[in-house]
Write an enzyme that holds these catalytic residues in place. Structure first.
Site, PDB file in Angstrom:
ATOM      1  N   ASN A 212       0.852  -1.199   0.000  1.00 43.86           N
ATOM      2  CA  ASN A 212       0.000   0.000   0.000  1.00 43.86           C
ATOM      3  C   ASN A 212       0.880   1.240   0.000  1.00 43.86           C
ATOM      4  OD1 ASN A 212       0.514   0.857   2.867  1.00 43.86           O
ATOM      5  ND2 ASN A 212      -0.317  -1.194   3.230  1.00 43.86           N
ATOM      6  N   ASP A 280      -4.395  -6.115   5.250  1.00 46.00           N
ATOM      7  CA  ASP A 280      -5.372  -6.981   5.909  1.00 46.00           C
ATOM      8  C   ASP A 280      -5.313  -8.404   5.367  1.00 46.00           C
ATOM      9  OD1 ASP A 280      -6.415  -5.005   7.583  1.00 46.00           O
ATOM     10  OD2 ASP A 280      -7.598  -4.174   5.933  1.00 46.00           O
ATOM     11  N   PRO A 306      -2.596 -11.491  10.418  1.00 48.30           N
ATOM     12  CA  PRO A 306      -2.856 -11.262  11.849  1.00 48.30           C
ATOM     13  C   PRO A 306      -3.075  -9.771  12.093  1.00 48.30           C
ATOM     14  CG  PRO A 306      -0.510 -11.620  11.474  1.00 48.30           C
ATOM     15  CD  PRO A 306      -1.212 -11.909  10.172  1.00 48.30           C
ATOM     16  N   ASP A 307      -3.908  -9.455  13.069  1.00 49.36           N
ATOM     17  CA  ASP A 307      -4.092  -8.052  13.452  1.00 49.36           C
ATOM     18  C   ASP A 307      -3.118  -7.775  14.598  1.00 49.36           C
ATOM     19  OD1 ASP A 307      -4.996  -5.619  14.672  1.00 49.36           O
ATOM     20  OD2 ASP A 307      -6.812  -5.827  13.464  1.00 49.36           O
ATOM     21  N   ILE A 308      -2.087  -6.995  14.300  1.00 48.44           N
ATOM     22  CA  ILE A 308      -1.014  -6.772  15.275  1.00 48.44           C
ATOM     23  C   ILE A 308      -1.523  -5.952  16.456  1.00 48.44           C
ATOM     24  CG2 ILE A 308       1.283  -5.738  15.583  1.00 48.44           C
ATOM     25  CD1 ILE A 308       1.618  -6.450  12.490  1.00 48.44           C
TER      26      ILE A 308
HETATM   27  O1  C5P Z   1      -8.626  -2.148  11.111  1.00 53.44           O
HETATM   28  P1  C5P Z   1      -7.751  -1.044  10.651  1.00 53.44           P
HETATM   29  O2  C5P Z   1      -6.714  -1.477   9.650  1.00 53.44           O
HETATM   30  O3  C5P Z   1      -8.484   0.184  10.202  1.00 53.44           O
HETATM   31  O4  C5P Z   1      -6.969  -0.590  11.974  1.00 53.44           O
HETATM   32  C1  C5P Z   1      -5.937   0.324  11.958  1.00 53.44           C
HETATM   33  C2  C5P Z   1      -5.078   0.134  13.168  1.00 53.44           C
HETATM   34  O5  C5P Z   1      -4.813  -1.237  13.395  1.00 53.44           O
HETATM   35  C3  C5P Z   1      -3.718   0.760  13.033  1.00 53.44           C
HETATM   36  O6  C5P Z   1      -3.264   1.113  14.329  1.00 53.44           O
HETATM   37  C4  C5P Z   1      -2.890  -0.364  12.435  1.00 53.44           C
HETATM   38  O7  C5P Z   1      -1.511  -0.191  12.715  1.00 53.44           O
HETATM   39  C5  C5P Z   1      -3.455  -1.559  13.162  1.00 53.44           C
HETATM   40  N1  C5P Z   1      -3.428  -2.815  12.406  1.00 53.44           N
HETATM   41  C6  C5P Z   1      -2.575  -3.814  12.790  1.00 53.44           C
HETATM   42  N2  C5P Z   1      -2.590  -5.023  12.137  1.00 53.44           N
HETATM   43  C7  C5P Z   1      -3.448  -5.234  11.112  1.00 53.44           C
HETATM   44  C8  C5P Z   1      -4.323  -4.213  10.702  1.00 53.44           C
HETATM   45  C9  C5P Z   1      -4.290  -3.016  11.359  1.00 53.44           C
HETATM   46  O8  C5P Z   1      -1.792  -3.617  13.724  1.00 53.44           O
HETATM   47  N3  C5P Z   1      -3.442  -6.400  10.487  1.00 53.44           N
END
Ligand code: C5P
Length: 399
Positions: A212, A280, A306-308
């Site tokens: 991105n 994502d 994974p969502d960090i």
């Molecule tokens: O869900 P979204 O992408 O809008 O959320 C944004 C926040 O989540 C940011 O702080 C981003 O760094 C974190 N994030 C993350 N891992 C992901 C997706 C988003 O840490 N896979």
């Protein structure tokens, strides 16, 4: 001039960058600061005592065992005669001596014999700077309250490229001014903060990737601002075109999986700020070979990353005391930010409207700052300023 009449003891170490100490001296004198120079033996190989003394308009001290110098002003008195001791350039050797408490010449003895605040501007070959010994010395000195300015990253006199260049005289001057006026407070000293920044890059095959447009600017600004307030900062970063902020430890990653692993490895942390634009989704099965054109378009199967932020926010012994997320929104910013804070389990959300001109990839940002207590709109400001504002709020929460 608030720094007029303040006294700086300037130790000039040996290194090709010593010539910049002359410009620093000029800037300090112009601002009315009294500069008393100490020139090390190695330093005198690069600049002459005559140039340094002429610009400082003072005597240049050089020898620990000089009868005249000791009679005029002994080394103990010398170390006490200043409001601030500045070491520029600070060589690997001077830093090592100061960290160990060695005292075998006038400069090192003065550094050991003082309780005056010390500011060091390191300059050395990139390998010397990155060597674990120098890094450990730097951490030791920082932990004792020494302010480290730089080094900068760039082309070096030795023909190499990387961190090790002496910070520019103007930047050292600014740091000296801040230290002399007390605006260099470091409330986050002793705290470890983890920051993620930049995009992630997910391979499709050996030559193609999914990524991105994140520039990493806001995350780097947050990392720099936290470091300025004294925190030890680990910056886990996807690929960006940005240099490592001064004093920050950067860990380079590409994929979301690597970013999560690097974040886990950096724990424990007192706080985490997730600014990275993590993809994502990633290709489910990246090919080992380049995918060939086959005439018909091939679907690309994706799997969720994974969502960090959500992972770091999970309750457990390793959870940082304060977890901050960022949110890029295009509409209903507050409503989406509130929902995101709860869904991710983080403490604060810094939300911005990315439809506003100049935000994506630009240098400014206007944000909504959201906590459990409520929301605040922060007006349009530079990303550096937003970073400072957030770091200050974190300092209040963490101390
Ligand atoms: O869900 P979204 O992408 O809008 O959320 C944004 C926040 O989540 C940011 O702080 C981003 O760094 C974190 N994030 C993350 N891992 C992901 C997706 C988003 O840490 N896979």
């Amino acid at each position: 001039m608030p720094i007029q009449g303040k006294r700086v003891l300037l130790i000039v170490g040996g290194g090709i960058a010593a010539y910049k100490a002359l410009e620093l001296t000029r800037l300090l004198r112009k601002a009315g600061v009294l500069v008393r120079p100490i020139l090390t033996r190695a330093g005198a190989e690069f600049v002459t005592p005559l140039s340094l003394g002429a610009l400082a308009e003072d005597k240049v001290y050089r020898d620990l065992f000089s009868l005249t110098d000791e009679a005029e002003m002994g080394h103990i008195e010398l170390s006490r005669s200043a409001d601030l001791i500045v070491v520029a350039p600070a060589t690997a050797d001077l830093m090592a001596k100061a960290a160990l408490g060695l005292a075998d010449d006038l400069a090192s003895t003065t550094l050991l014999a003082t309780d005056t605040a010390i500011l060091m501007a390191p300059a050395m070959n990139v390998r010397m700077w990155l060597h674990p010994a120098t890094q450990a010395n730097q951490q030791t000195l920082k932990a004792r309250g020494v302010t480290i300015v730089g080094p900068d990253e760039g082309a070096m006199a030795c023909g190499e490229f990387g961190p090790g260049r002496l910070a520019e005289p103007e930047a050292i001057f600014e740091a000296v001014s801040a230290a002399l006026t007390g605006s260099g407070a470091r409330p986050l000293a002793g705290k470890h903060v983890l920051v993620t920044a930049g995009p992630t890059v997910e391979p499709i095959d050996p030559v193609r990737v999914m990524t991105n447009r994140s520039s990493g600017k806001q995350g780097y600004a947050v990392a720099a601002a936290l470091e300025q307030l004294g925190a030890r900062v680990t910056l886990v970063s996807g690929p960006t075109a940005l240099g490592v902020p001064t004093g920050v430890q950067r860990v380079d990653v590409e994929t979301a999986d690597e970013m999560l692993a690097a974040c886990r490895a950096a724990l424990p942390a007192d706080a985490a700020v997730c600014v990275a634009a993590v993809a994502d989704w990633r290709p489910a099965a990246p090919g080992d070979l380049k995918i060939k054109k086959s005439g018909a378009a091939q679907p690309l199967e994706l799997t969720e990353n994974p969502d960090i932020l959500a992972t770091l926010s999970q309750h457990g012994p390793q959870r940082p005391g304060l977890v901050v997320g960022f949110a890029a929104e295009t509409n209903d910013v507050e409503e989406h930010a509130r929902a995101k804070r709860l869904r991710k389990g983080c403490d604060w959300i810094v939300a911005n409207d990315v439809t506003q001109a100049g935000v994506m990839g630009g240098d400014s940002n206007s944000v909504l700052f959201l906590t459990a207590e409520g929301a605040e709109a922060w007006p349009m400001a530079s990303k550096a300023e937003i970073g400072r504002h957030l770091a200050e709020r974190m300092a209040i929460a963490l101390t």
